[in-house]
Design an enzyme around this catalytic site. Sequence first.
Site, PDB file in Angstrom:
ATOM      1  N   ASP A   1       0.839  -1.203   0.000  1.00  0.00           N
ATOM      2  CA  ASP A   1       0.000   0.000   0.000  1.00  0.00           C
ATOM      3  C   ASP A   1       0.873   1.251   0.000  1.00  0.00           C
ATOM      4  OD1 ASP A   1      -2.480  -1.216  -0.018  1.00  0.00           O
ATOM      5  OD2 ASP A   1      -2.619  -1.326   2.157  1.00  0.00           O
TER       6      ASP A   1
ATOM      7  N   ARG B   1      -2.069  -0.986  -8.372  1.00  0.00           N
ATOM      8  CA  ARG B   1      -3.397  -0.514  -7.978  1.00  0.00           C
ATOM      9  C   ARG B   1      -3.373   1.013  -8.064  1.00  0.00           C
ATOM     10  NH1 ARG B   1      -4.359  -1.408  -1.994  1.00  0.00           N
ATOM     11  NH2 ARG B   1      -4.659  -3.585  -2.563  1.00  0.00           N
TER      12      ARG B   1
END
Length: 305
Positions: free
Chosen positions: A132, A182
Amino acid sequence: MQVNSRDFFLFLSKNKTLNRAAQSWGGGIASGKIVGGIDFPSSVKFIKELNEEGLSVTVDHLGEFVTSESVAKERTEECIQTIETIAAQKINSQVSLKLTSLGLDINDQLVYENMTKILDTAEKHQIMVTIDMEDEQRCQKTLDIFKDFKQSYNYISTVLQAYLYRTAKDIDDLNEYHPSLRLVKGAYKESADVAFPEKSDVDDNFKKIINMHLLNGNFTAIATHDDEIIEYTKRLVDKHNIPKNQFEFQMLYGMRTTTQKELVKDGYNMRVYIPYGQDWYGYFMRRLAERPANLAFVLKGMTKK
C-alpha cells in the site's frame, strides 16, 4: 464544503479518545459490515461469502506507523500466517500491507528482512502481495523498495495515487518493471506543493494514469467507487480491445455492494478490499475523508440484517 468534510473526518481519525473507545466497543459493530473481523480467522467466513458471489478479495491487517521492532516482527509473522491460511483454505484472496507496519520508520534492514520473509511465503503459494502507498513523504522510499524486490519476486505489486503531481512520471519510471499496480485517488492530507488540491484535477489525472498504465500493457487495478471513472475505464478498454484479464475494479468492503455484483455479472473482474483488526475506527474515518459520500454506503450496509 467538501474540503471541510475531509478535514473533519481526518481530524476524527486521529482522535485518540475516540480510537480507544472504538476498540473498547470491540469489532462487532463493524465486523462483516465494513471490516472482516478483529483478526484474520474471524474474517474468513466473510471472504468466502464474497468468493461464492464471484468476487475476489484482498485483505489488510489494520495498523500502521509501527515504532517498535518487536511489533513489526509480530505484524510480519501475522502476515505470513494469513498467506498460509489463504493457501491452505484455497481462498481467492491476495494480501495488502503497509511498510510502516513492518518497520519502515525504524530502519531499512528491518523492513527488508520482514518483506523478504513475507515474499518468500507469497512466492511459494503464488499469492500476490500489494504494498500500500502511504503519505507522500514515504512515497519514494516505498517505490525504491518495490523496485528492489520486483527484480527477484513475481508476486509483488504496489499502489500509485492520482492526487500526487509526480504519479504520471512514476508510471513511466516503473514501466520497465512491467508492474501490477493498484491506482487510487489518494486519501492522505497533502499540501498543494505535492498534490492537486481540486477534485476535478485529481479525476483528470486518475483517468490519465489509468490510460497510461493500461496502454503500456500492464495489469491495472482501478480502485474507485466513482461511476465516472468506472465508465471511463470501460470505454477505454473497449476502444483499445484490452482484454478483461489485464485489469480489475476494486472497491471497499461494505460499500457499493450492488455495483460490485453488477460488475461481476457484466463479466468484469471485481476485487473487494477487506481490512481486519482492532483499529477499524481510524480506517473508517479515513475512508469518509477520502469520499464523504461513502457515509451513505456504509450506513446502508451496516443497517442491513
